[in-house]
Design a protein around this motif. Sequence first.
Motif, short mmCIF file in Angstrom:
data_model
loop_
_atom_site.label_atom_id
_atom_site.label_comp_id
_atom_site.label_asym_id
_atom_site.label_seq_id
_atom_site.Cartn_x
_atom_site.Cartn_y
_atom_site.Cartn_z
N PRO A 1 -1.04 4.46 -10.78
CA PRO A 1 -1.92 5.46 -10.17
C PRO A 1 -2.64 6.35 -11.17
O PRO A 1 -3.50 7.15 -10.77
N GLU A 2 -2.28 6.27 -12.45
CA GLU A 2 -2.87 7.16 -13.44
C GLU A 2 -3.46 6.36 -14.59
O GLU A 2 -2.79 5.48 -15.15
N SER A 3 -4.69 6.67 -14.93
CA SER A 3 -5.32 6.03 -16.07
C SER A 3 -6.38 6.97 -16.61
O SER A 3 -6.44 8.13 -16.23
N THR A 4 -7.23 6.46 -17.48
CA THR A 4 -8.27 7.28 -18.07
C THR A 4 -9.43 6.39 -18.49
O THR A 4 -9.22 5.26 -18.95
N PRO A 5 -10.67 6.87 -18.34
CA PRO A 5 -11.82 6.10 -18.82
C PRO A 5 -11.79 5.87 -20.33
O PRO A 5 -12.53 5.03 -20.85
#
Length: 527
Positions: free
Chosen positions: A431-435
């Motif tokens: 559920p958590e990521s980053t560009p």
Amino acid sequence: MNKDQFVVTASQMRDIETRIFTAGMPVAALMEKVAGLISQRLQAIISPGECVGILAGSGHNGGDALVVARELHFRGYQVWIYQPFSKLKELTAQHFQYARNLAIPCYQEITELPNCDFLIDGLFGFGLEREITDTIATAINYFNAGNQPIISIDIPSGLHTDTGEVLGTAIQAQYTFCLGLWKQGLLQEQAIPYIGQAQLIDFDIPLADIYTVLGDSPQIKRITSTTALSTLPLPLPLTTHKYKQGHLLLICGSRRYAGGAILTALGARASGVGMLSIAVPATIKPLLVSHLPEALIIGCPETETGAISHLQLPENTDLNSFTAIACGPGLTQDHPALIPEIIQCECPLVLDADALNILAQIGTISTLQQRTAATILTPHTGEFHRLFPHISPLNRIKAVQTAAQESVAIILLKGARTAISNPQGHVWINPESTPALARGGSGDVLTGLLGGLLAQILTKAGGGFWKDQVLDQIVSVTMNKVISIEDIVATATWWHSQAGILAAQARTELGVDAFTLTQYLIPVLKR
């Protein structure tokens, strides 16, 4: 099991709520409890005295919003209500009547609405199926065009609960307070522009009700830090040595893409794997040695274009000598015959990048069904389409389930909401990521990290993830844990994304190249 892991469809959530109400929980009491929890959460975001607009629907989601309006009114906030529906559910109608008797301003036309500092979206809750049109669609577009932050109750109005699809139009929220359990649509990539910062509000659903509806082994789960960390092979026994920490073989790199081999190896190094061997074209062996002096670098014969022409492993060694193999980054497609040879190995295999493209050329499903050991495929969306051209990746959860079932492999579909499925259809969603991870080479790091973690845990388990055991749990006596292969894939995915998040916090999203990413893998575990 932590409730933060559970993911439900609209039908499943409806069944769970029915059990709660059948057991004797009054609907009115639950609405009061939920709205009270929402009001508490709002007070951490909205300062006293600020003006809050409440968007109230006709159902119980609207009822929640109306109770929130009442509670904020009593706490000194300036509150007004937009309620455009002519027919309301009985309980919602009662709360609306009480709000009007409290002299809270109520409106039915958007042209009448005063300015506000925040909007609370309670127009539609979970289970919406029809497309939003006419007056309500115009109102939603009007609210989206405003400058005030919007906080959605349970799910932004207009999103399909299961797929995250926009039903005509949808609220673009800055915060989403998901009620009780995570809704599947909130974990679909197409919902990301609408949900903002998602938070779970736990209103104490009994675990017995959850397991009765979802089963003892829920099919879809969120990866959390707790579950990921519990899978890591830590702490290490005092008596451990390198041969108890797994032996990973990387097959990667070419003269053209030597960096892919380096990045994959650095990811594997960070995993803590005991022994690392790297098969590369002979001409780039000195480069790999300079970056990874502790690894065994195997220089292989190469084609005229600088790709590996065939493997030339050390004496008395074959592919089955290794605990796990990871193959693909930087390999090129110049010598496709290499992949069928590797696929015949009898140890767990991670395939990425050019290995996937070659696999697609030779026939994904027919080739993998011949394997006797577990296979993990780690495609991005483009590679997934080449591997499984008949499967639409729009609904990522269904896509990975179908692909895993057909190929009898673990599928890791990379993206802003990475989805992982085993052949039985059990899915993990990150559920958590980053560009910041949208940079060339980031996936290579993941491949090495996953391979190294797989080799370690497999060694500690004292067994193999064979094809007829892919659906079973692997018990590690040394670690005193029960671990499935998709748990390992989920943990590597979580670790990789958390390193990206940590690096972005330190260097901004523009400053996280793949090499920098490798330097933040270990700090993730020290937080």
